[in-house]
Design a protein around this motif. Structure first.
Motif, PDB file in Angstrom:
ATOM      1  N   TRP A  34      34.545  30.956  36.146  1.00 51.75           N
ATOM      2  CA  TRP A  34      35.087  31.857  35.134  1.00 51.75           C
ATOM      3  C   TRP A  34      34.874  31.291  33.737  1.00 51.75           C
ATOM      4  CZ3 TRP A  34      35.846  36.377  37.191  1.00 51.75           C
ATOM      5  CH2 TRP A  34      36.159  36.451  38.554  1.00 51.75           C
ATOM      6  N   GLY A  69      32.759  36.532  39.257  1.00 56.03           N
ATOM      7  CA  GLY A  69      33.054  35.270  39.944  1.00 56.03           C
ATOM      8  C   GLY A  69      32.067  34.922  41.037  1.00 56.03           C
ATOM      9  N   GLU A  92      39.198  35.501  44.408  1.00 49.84           N
ATOM     10  CA  GLU A  92      38.064  36.420  44.500  1.00 49.84           C
ATOM     11  C   GLU A  92      37.117  36.069  45.640  1.00 49.84           C
ATOM     12  OE1 GLU A  92      39.829  37.294  40.646  1.00 49.84           O
ATOM     13  OE2 GLU A  92      39.408  35.416  41.696  1.00 49.84           O
ATOM     14  N   THR A 153      39.637  40.409  35.141  1.00 54.15           N
ATOM     15  CA  THR A 153      38.673  39.838  36.080  1.00 54.15           C
ATOM     16  C   THR A 153      37.701  40.947  36.478  1.00 54.15           C
ATOM     17  OG1 THR A 153      38.455  38.598  38.161  1.00 54.15           O
ATOM     18  CG2 THR A 153      40.093  40.328  38.134  1.00 54.15           C
ATOM     19  N   GLY A 157      38.922  42.055  41.777  1.00 51.93           N
ATOM     20  CA  GLY A 157      39.351  40.667  41.657  1.00 51.93           C
ATOM     21  C   GLY A 157      40.859  40.523  41.716  1.00 51.93           C
ATOM     22  N   GLY A 184      36.653  37.060  33.221  1.00 51.96           N
ATOM     23  CA  GLY A 184      37.809  36.173  33.126  1.00 51.96           C
ATOM     24  C   GLY A 184      38.812  36.628  32.089  1.00 51.96           C
TER      25      GLY A 184
END
Length: 320
Positions: A34, A69, A92, A153, A157, A184
């Motif tokens: 991230w 991710g 994730e 995210t 996620g 992120g």
């Protein structure tokens, strides 16, 4: 003469192999899937400082973002299993296959333990008319589906699941708020502050700098009780919402590590999480430090994944 030659060859082979007692003899890379400035980045940089002291070698934090991710987690899983590349994994990794994004799962890596827990929250722009969780829920109910946008995210996620679970607990459809993918917490918070999204459902820990600067405001924590670092923020239980969610970050390595090197890394990580300055640095930021007993993390991850998959089905995202 033959004996001398054989001895010399044997010594050369030992040096080339890098004996376990010399490991590590160069810097170790710690991959973070991230963006810099987000929750996992903060946790792994705190952890990395103590880990470096324990290993007596530099620990280089490398942010490998992209694919919600998937890029970074894949980089950890496919790294050479020599002990010089490890990484931080987030929930994730448990959902990529469910989402149809890739075949990688938590079983694709050698998981050591969780190192932290951080709670999800509801954070809005500082000048938002939504002052409480009740205001947020009412606004979502009173407006057409998709009017409000959230992020933190990638699609499906951890923070997306947190959002969907909260909405479902409030009697709304899990997808009542439109999800905008991000790499992120840090980029999502920038979008929030600029008005690009309505809500950030990640942790207020990720938002600390913006909270301190008065740019955003957290109105709810998805916890049963108030958090000591955020005493003025009500819990979900106080708001009458039967939903709690804490994100976890864990330490992992590519599968196939030699047993002796794995033990060196594992023991150093365990000692790192026992260092008072590391635990304090995490706690001061509202991060709960964790180190699991053997098999504890596997059991926890199984339950967590099953719960998350239930919300992904409600969101219409589950592909299997």
């Amino acid at each position: 003469m033959k004996i001398i030659v054989k001895a010399a060859l044997g010594a050369a082979m030992l040096l080339a192999a890098g004996p376990s007692w010399a490991f590590p003899d160069r810097p170790v890379q710690l991959i973070v899937p991230w963006a810099a400035g987000g929750g996992m980045d903060a946790v792994m940089r705190i952890f990395g400082a103590g880990f470096e002291a324990e290993l007596k070698q530099p620990v280089n934090i490398v942010n490998r973002t992209g694919g919600g991710g998937l890029t970074g987690h894949t980089a950890i899983a496919t790294a050479t299993p020599d002990g010089y590349t490890i990484g931080g994994i987030s929930p994730e990794i448990s959902f990529f296959k469910t989402l149809g994004l890739g075949d990688i799962t938590i079983d694709s890596v050698d998981s050591f333990s969780r190192v932290s827990l951080i709670p999800a929250g509801v954070t809005v722009k500082a000048d938002s008319p939504m002052k409480t969780a009740a205001d947020y829920i009412k606004a979502v109910k009173d407006n057409p589906k998709g009017t409000f946008m959230a992020s933190g995210t990638g699609v499906g996620g951890s923070w997306h699941i947190a959002s969907g679970g909260l909405l479902k607990a409030a009697g709304l459809s899990a997808d009542a708020v439109r999800w905008v993918p991000s790499n992120g917490g840090a980029p999502a918070l920038q979008d929030l502050a600029s008005g690009g999204i309505s809500v950030f459902t990640g942790s207020p820990i990720e938002a600390k700098a913006m909270l301190d600067a008065g740019r955003v405001r957290t109105i709810l924590l998805m916890t049963e009780e108030r958090h000591p670092n955020f005493p003025d923020v009500p819990s979900a239980k106080e708001a009458g919402l039967d939903w709690t969610y804490q994100n976890w970050f864990a330490l992992a390595a590519p599968k196939g590590l030699p047993a002796d090197r794995r033990k060196i890394l594992f023991d150093a990580a365990e000692r790192t999480m026992q260092r008072p300055e590391i635990r304090k640095a995490m706690a001061d930021r509202g991060i709960t430090p964790v180190w699991d007993k053997p098999a504890e993390f596997a059991a926890y991850a199984k339950t967590f994944t099953e719960r998350g998959n239930g919300i992904l089905k409600e969101l219409g995202l589950a592909k299997e």
